[in-house]
Design a protein around this motif. Structure first.
Motif, PDB file in Angstrom:
ATOM      1  N   GLN A 146     -16.329   4.258   0.049  1.00 54.91           N
ATOM      2  CA  GLN A 146     -17.388   3.281   0.328  1.00 54.91           C
ATOM      3  C   GLN A 146     -16.872   1.849   0.181  1.00 54.91           C
ATOM      4  OE1 GLN A 146     -20.728   3.639  -2.361  1.00 54.91           O
ATOM      5  NE2 GLN A 146     -21.518   1.641  -1.799  1.00 54.91           N
ATOM      6  N   VAL A 147     -16.060   1.596  -0.827  1.00 54.06           N
ATOM      7  CA  VAL A 147     -15.609   0.237  -1.117  1.00 54.06           C
ATOM      8  C   VAL A 147     -14.361  -0.157  -0.316  1.00 54.06           C
ATOM      9  CG1 VAL A 147     -14.103   0.772  -3.094  1.00 54.06           C
ATOM     10  CG2 VAL A 147     -15.347  -1.374  -3.053  1.00 54.06           C
ATOM     11  N   ALA A 148     -13.635   0.820   0.201  1.00 51.36           N
ATOM     12  CA  ALA A 148     -12.319   0.561   0.808  1.00 51.36           C
ATOM     13  C   ALA A 148     -12.391  -0.052   2.198  1.00 51.36           C
ATOM     14  CB  ALA A 148     -11.525   1.864   0.882  1.00 51.36           C
ATOM     15  N   HIS A 149     -11.450  -0.949   2.451  1.00 47.18           N
ATOM     16  CA  HIS A 149     -11.189  -1.449   3.801  1.00 47.18           C
ATOM     17  C   HIS A 149     -10.034  -0.673   4.426  1.00 47.18           C
ATOM     18  CE1 HIS A 149     -12.998  -5.054   1.763  1.00 47.18           C
ATOM     19  NE2 HIS A 149     -13.747  -4.968   2.845  1.00 47.18           N
ATOM     20  N   ILE A 150      -9.118  -0.190   3.569  1.00 45.73           N
ATOM     21  CA  ILE A 150      -7.957   0.583   4.001  1.00 45.73           C
ATOM     22  C   ILE A 150      -7.856   1.807   3.098  1.00 45.73           C
ATOM     23  CG2 ILE A 150      -5.421   0.626   4.171  1.00 45.73           C
ATOM     24  CD1 ILE A 150      -5.529  -2.430   4.616  1.00 45.73           C
ATOM     25  N   ILE A 151      -7.595   2.979   3.686  1.00 43.13           N
ATOM     26  CA  ILE A 151      -7.363   4.201   2.923  1.00 43.13           C
ATOM     27  C   ILE A 151      -5.931   4.632   3.176  1.00 43.13           C
ATOM     28  CG2 ILE A 151      -8.034   6.606   2.564  1.00 43.13           C
ATOM     29  CD1 ILE A 151     -10.855   5.786   3.605  1.00 43.13           C
ATOM     30  N   LEU A 152      -5.157   4.758   2.094  1.00 45.92           N
ATOM     31  CA  LEU A 152      -3.742   5.088   2.203  1.00 45.92           C
ATOM     32  C   LEU A 152      -3.436   6.303   1.328  1.00 45.92           C
ATOM     33  CD1 LEU A 152      -1.102   3.926   3.500  1.00 45.92           C
ATOM     34  CD2 LEU A 152      -0.752   2.719   1.339  1.00 45.92           C
ATOM     35  N   PRO A 153      -3.101   7.452   1.932  1.00 48.15           N
ATOM     36  CA  PRO A 153      -2.756   8.630   1.128  1.00 48.15           C
ATOM     37  C   PRO A 153      -1.464   8.396   0.342  1.00 48.15           C
ATOM     38  CG  PRO A 153      -3.184   9.231   3.420  1.00 48.15           C
ATOM     39  CD  PRO A 153      -3.095   7.742   3.366  1.00 48.15           C
ATOM     40  N   THR A 154      -1.421   8.914  -0.887  1.00 50.72           N
ATOM     41  CA  THR A 154      -0.219   8.779  -1.714  1.00 50.72           C
ATOM     42  C   THR A 154       0.344  10.145  -2.047  1.00 50.72           C
ATOM     43  OG1 THR A 154      -1.334   8.841  -3.849  1.00 50.72           O
ATOM     44  CG2 THR A 154      -1.202   6.704  -2.760  1.00 50.72           C
ATOM     45  N   GLY A 155       1.580  10.127  -2.547  1.00 52.57           N
ATOM     46  CA  GLY A 155       2.224  11.361  -2.968  1.00 52.57           C
ATOM     47  C   GLY A 155       3.040  12.029  -1.884  1.00 52.57           C
ATOM     48  N   HIS A 156       3.157  11.403  -0.696  1.00 49.72           N
ATOM     49  CA  HIS A 156       3.873  12.023   0.412  1.00 49.72           C
ATOM     50  C   HIS A 156       5.070  11.223   0.879  1.00 49.72           C
ATOM     51  CE1 HIS A 156       0.488  14.737   0.604  1.00 49.72           C
ATOM     52  NE2 HIS A 156      -0.321  13.711   0.717  1.00 49.72           N
ATOM     53  N   THR A 157       5.235  10.034   0.329  1.00 46.40           N
ATOM     54  CA  THR A 157       6.341   9.190   0.765  1.00 46.40           C
ATOM     55  C   THR A 157       6.734   8.267  -0.386  1.00 46.40           C
ATOM     56  OG1 THR A 157       7.097   7.742   2.546  1.00 46.40           O
ATOM     57  CG2 THR A 157       4.862   7.359   1.739  1.00 46.40           C
ATOM     58  N   TYR A 158       7.853   7.587  -0.242  1.00 39.28           N
ATOM     59  CA  TYR A 158       8.337   6.704  -1.286  1.00 39.28           C
ATOM     60  C   TYR A 158       7.458   5.460  -1.397  1.00 39.28           C
ATOM     61  CZ  TYR A 158      12.499   9.610  -1.103  1.00 39.28           C
ATOM     62  OH  TYR A 158      13.362  10.680  -1.137  1.00 39.28           O
ATOM     63  N   PRO A 159       7.314   4.896  -2.624  1.00 40.24           N
ATOM     64  CA  PRO A 159       6.475   3.707  -2.801  1.00 40.24           C
ATOM     65  C   PRO A 159       6.854   2.551  -1.874  1.00 40.24           C
ATOM     66  CG  PRO A 159       6.990   4.646  -4.933  1.00 40.24           C
ATOM     67  CD  PRO A 159       7.792   5.416  -3.909  1.00 40.24           C
ATOM     68  N   ARG A 160       8.132   2.281  -1.669  1.00 43.68           N
ATOM     69  CA  ARG A 160       8.528   1.160  -0.804  1.00 43.68           C
ATOM     70  C   ARG A 160       8.085   1.401   0.646  1.00 43.68           C
ATOM     71  NH1 ARG A 160      11.370  -2.421  -3.614  1.00 43.68           N
ATOM     72  NH2 ARG A 160      12.611  -1.708  -5.371  1.00 43.68           N
ATOM     73  N   HIS A 161       8.133   2.655   1.083  1.00 44.86           N
ATOM     74  CA  HIS A 161       7.663   2.983   2.428  1.00 44.86           C
ATOM     75  C   HIS A 161       6.147   2.793   2.516  1.00 44.86           C
ATOM     76  CE1 HIS A 161       6.553   5.696   5.834  1.00 44.86           C
ATOM     77  NE2 HIS A 161       7.513   4.994   6.389  1.00 44.86           N
ATOM     78  N   MET A 162       5.437   3.181   1.457  1.00 50.53           N
ATOM     79  CA  MET A 162       3.979   2.981   1.441  1.00 50.53           C
ATOM     80  C   MET A 162       3.636   1.496   1.528  1.00 50.53           C
ATOM     81  SD  MET A 162       2.440   5.650  -1.330  1.00 50.53           S
ATOM     82  CE  MET A 162       0.871   4.808  -1.200  1.00 50.53           C
ATOM     83  N   VAL A 163       4.383   0.671   0.800  1.00 49.93           N
ATOM     84  CA  VAL A 163       4.121  -0.768   0.827  1.00 49.93           C
ATOM     85  C   VAL A 163       4.377  -1.317   2.231  1.00 49.93           C
ATOM     86  CG1 VAL A 163       4.896  -3.018  -0.049  1.00 49.93           C
ATOM     87  CG2 VAL A 163       4.457  -1.125  -1.637  1.00 49.93           C
ATOM     88  N   HIS A 164       5.428  -0.825   2.885  1.00 58.42           N
ATOM     89  CA  HIS A 164       5.710  -1.246   4.264  1.00 58.42           C
ATOM     90  C   HIS A 164       4.532  -0.886   5.183  1.00 58.42           C
ATOM     91  CE1 HIS A 164       7.986  -2.207   7.857  1.00 58.42           C
ATOM     92  NE2 HIS A 164       7.681  -1.008   8.339  1.00 58.42           N
ATOM     93  N   GLN A 165       4.028   0.344   5.058  1.00 57.55           N
ATOM     94  CA  GLN A 165       2.860   0.767   5.844  1.00 57.55           C
ATOM     95  C   GLN A 165       1.658  -0.119   5.550  1.00 57.55           C
ATOM     96  OE1 GLN A 165       2.474   4.823   4.432  1.00 57.55           O
ATOM     97  NE2 GLN A 165       3.142   5.633   6.408  1.00 57.55           N
ATOM     98  N   LEU A 166       1.463  -0.405   4.279  1.00 57.37           N
ATOM     99  CA  LEU A 166       0.320  -1.207   3.863  1.00 57.37           C
ATOM    100  C   LEU A 166       0.422  -2.634   4.404  1.00 57.37           C
ATOM    101  CD1 LEU A 166      -2.288  -1.495   2.336  1.00 57.37           C
ATOM    102  CD2 LEU A 166      -0.973  -1.731   0.214  1.00 57.37           C
TER     103      LEU A 166
END
Length: 193
Positions: A146-166
């Motif tokens: 409800q509060v989110a503007h972006i939903i990003l699944p975690t636990g499937h990729t490296y943190p630096r890759h997640m930050v790049h996606q974000l």
């Protein structure tokens, strides 16, 4: 161009990686990183477990709401919130109205792996922490969404890759047609965190 973004607020369950992603994101954006739990501890002079023991969850949540109200008024920060911050409607409003909210969605198995040895989480000091995490996820997931503007699944990729996606998704908030901040969901890769 990303320096024009408003503050970014991370929500999600314990063990989702809010602190890790938050620190990396803040570094990439050249911003200050704040963890609302650490902020409450610094303002109180006591750790979260002590606050829970002395004031109960209600006492902690009242302190957390004051902290979130104050912190979300800061400009251009990256804020990691506690897992239960979304339980109060006023917190959800502060977060959603004052910045871009990113929901780091971690499955219960990921949460278990990341929190199993952590004794600083009062809600998990029970005989069946997996059941507690499942119950919390069931209750809180709709509120995170409800509060989110972006939903990003975690636990499937490296943190630096997640930050790049974000960072790529955050760029879309600079486009005038994205002002209404529609929720964005991302599928992540298959490599491990």
């Amino acid at each position: 161009m990303l320096e024009e973004l408003p503050s970014v607020f991370l929500v999600g369950p314990m063990g989702a990686g809010k602190t890790t992603i938050g620190r990396l994101l803040a570094k990439q954006l050249g911003r200050s990183f704040v963890d609302s739990d650490w902020y409450v501890e610094s303002q109180t002079g006591a750790d979260i477990a002590w606050i829970f023991a002395k004031e109960g969850e209600a006492g902690f949540r009242a302190r957390e709401t004051r902290a979130i109200d104050e912190l979300t008024q800061h400009q251009q920060i990256v804020l990691a919130t506690g897992g239960g911050a979304v339980m109060r409607a006023e917190n959800r409003e502060f977060l959603h109205q004052r910045g871009i909210v990113v929901y780091l969605n971690a499955p219960v198995d990921v949460q278990m792996a990341r929190t199993s040895k952590d004794k600083s989480r009062p809600l998990l000091q029970q005989p069946n922490p997996r059941q507690i995490l499942q119950n919390l996820y069931r209750i809180r997931d709709p509120l995170y969404r409800q509060v989110a503007h972006i939903i990003l699944p975690t636990g499937h990729t490296y943190p630096r890759h997640m930050v790049h996606q974000l960072l790529q998704q955050l760029e879309s908030f600079l486009v005038p047609t994205a002002i209404d901040r529609a929720t964005i969901t991302t599928d992540s890769g298959s490599s491990e965190d």
